[in-house]
Motif scaffolding. Structure first.
Motif, PDB file in Angstrom:
ATOM      1  N   LEU A 188       9.531  -2.679  -2.357  1.00  0.00           N
ATOM      2  CA  LEU A 188       8.838  -3.065  -1.957  1.00  0.00           C
ATOM      3  C   LEU A 188       7.543  -3.621  -2.912  1.00  0.00           C
ATOM      4  CD1 LEU A 188       6.298  -3.501   0.350  1.00  0.00           C
ATOM      5  CD2 LEU A 188       6.115  -1.086   0.668  1.00  0.00           C
ATOM      6  N   LEU A 189       7.737  -2.386  -3.942  1.00  0.00           N
ATOM      7  CA  LEU A 189       6.071  -2.912  -4.945  1.00  0.00           C
ATOM      8  C   LEU A 189       7.130  -3.686  -5.770  1.00  0.00           C
ATOM      9  CD1 LEU A 189       5.819   1.112  -5.823  1.00  0.00           C
ATOM     10  CD2 LEU A 189       3.999  -0.660  -5.595  1.00  0.00           C
ATOM     11  N   PRO A 198       2.114 -11.640  -8.492  1.00  0.00           N
ATOM     12  CA  PRO A 198       2.007 -10.591  -9.793  1.00  0.00           C
ATOM     13  C   PRO A 198       0.477 -10.467  -9.692  1.00  0.00           C
ATOM     14  CG  PRO A 198       2.763 -13.177  -9.937  1.00  0.00           C
ATOM     15  CD  PRO A 198       2.108 -13.163  -8.230  1.00  0.00           C
ATOM     16  N   SER A 199      -0.353 -11.555  -9.612  1.00  0.00           N
ATOM     17  CA  SER A 199      -1.684 -10.332  -9.137  1.00  0.00           C
ATOM     18  C   SER A 199      -2.333  -9.096  -8.907  1.00  0.00           C
ATOM     19  CB  SER A 199      -3.075 -11.345  -8.481  1.00  0.00           C
ATOM     20  OG  SER A 199      -2.620 -11.730  -6.843  1.00  0.00           O
ATOM     21  N   THR A 200      -1.353  -8.367  -7.960  1.00  0.00           N
ATOM     22  CA  THR A 200      -1.164  -7.065  -6.861  1.00  0.00           C
ATOM     23  C   THR A 200      -1.146  -6.158  -8.172  1.00  0.00           C
ATOM     24  OG1 THR A 200       1.037  -7.776  -6.479  1.00  0.00           O
ATOM     25  CG2 THR A 200      -0.826  -8.056  -4.875  1.00  0.00           C
ATOM     26  N   ARG A 236     -10.685   0.288  -6.479  1.00  0.00           N
ATOM     27  CA  ARG A 236     -10.840  -1.087  -5.726  1.00  0.00           C
ATOM     28  C   ARG A 236     -10.172  -2.201  -5.172  1.00  0.00           C
ATOM     29  NH1 ARG A 236     -16.689  -0.141  -6.746  1.00  0.00           N
ATOM     30  NH2 ARG A 236     -17.362   1.859  -8.057  1.00  0.00           N
ATOM     31  N   VAL A 237      -9.639  -1.714  -4.907  1.00  0.00           N
ATOM     32  CA  VAL A 237      -8.207  -2.510  -4.224  1.00  0.00           C
ATOM     33  C   VAL A 237      -8.756  -3.971  -2.870  1.00  0.00           C
ATOM     34  CG1 VAL A 237      -6.804  -2.985  -3.384  1.00  0.00           C
ATOM     35  CG2 VAL A 237      -6.588  -1.082  -4.620  1.00  0.00           C
ATOM     36  N   ASP A 238      -8.666  -5.282  -3.451  1.00  0.00           N
ATOM     37  CA  ASP A 238      -9.217  -6.150  -2.597  1.00  0.00           C
ATOM     38  C   ASP A 238      -9.080  -5.383  -1.816  1.00  0.00           C
ATOM     39  OD1 ASP A 238     -10.063  -8.130  -1.869  1.00  0.00           O
ATOM     40  OD2 ASP A 238     -10.407  -9.462  -3.223  1.00  0.00           O
ATOM     41  N   PRO A 239      -9.198  -5.257  -0.387  1.00  0.00           N
ATOM     42  CA  PRO A 239      -9.115  -5.598   1.182  1.00  0.00           C
ATOM     43  C   PRO A 239      -7.615  -6.718   1.122  1.00  0.00           C
ATOM     44  CG  PRO A 239     -10.850  -5.210   0.700  1.00  0.00           C
ATOM     45  CD  PRO A 239     -10.497  -5.705  -0.510  1.00  0.00           C
TER      46      PRO A 239
END
Length: 141
Positions: A28-29, A37-39, A92-95
């Motif tokens: 998954l990762l 890639p931004s994740t 602070r992960v962007d939802p």
């Protein structure tokens, strides 16, 4: 949130995953980082080129959290409160990244479970994972 049939389908799929959390989570990762890639910016502890052991370790932790959610369908908020706090206040992960993760997880499930992962199961898991994402993002409000 989920009907009795959907709950049964979520549990049935989880029974197929159980014992393979590390492998499913690592895939998954890897899929998430490849397609989006931004994740990767939210996983600095994995370094620029995460090795297999790191992916397996973090993948296991992620899927163990999904397992907790499966076991607490009646009270996701309480079960996931620590993770919601962590993702909103510390990491602070962007939802907007949660739907990307859900999409990649559905692909991993379909690729491994194939015919066992019916359209109905996919719909139940989509609804379930969306519910998990809603709980994880409530702390942002």
């Amino acid at each position: 949130m989920l009907s009795a049939q959907e709950r049964a389908q979520v549990a049935q799929v989880w029974d197929l995953i159980a014992g393979h959390e590390a492998a499913f989570g690592a895939e998954l990762l890897l899929r998430l980082f490849t397609v989006y890639p931004s994740t990767k910016t939210y996983f600095p502890h994995l370094g620029p080129c995460a090795d297999e052991a790191q992916l397996l370790s973090h993948g296991r932790r992620m899927l163990e959290a999904v397992g907790v959610a499966v076991q607490h369908l009646d009270n996701l908020r309480a079960a996931l409160r620590p993770l919601a706090d962590l993702h909103a206040q510390v990491l602070r992960v962007d939802p907007s990244n949660f739907p990307l993760l859900i999409q990649c997880f559905q692909v991993v499930l379909a690729s491994h479970l194939q015919d066992e992962f019916t359209v109905e199961m996919q719909a139940a898991w989509d609804k379930f994972l969306t519910g998990v994402a809603v709980v994880l993002t409530e702390k942002y409000r």
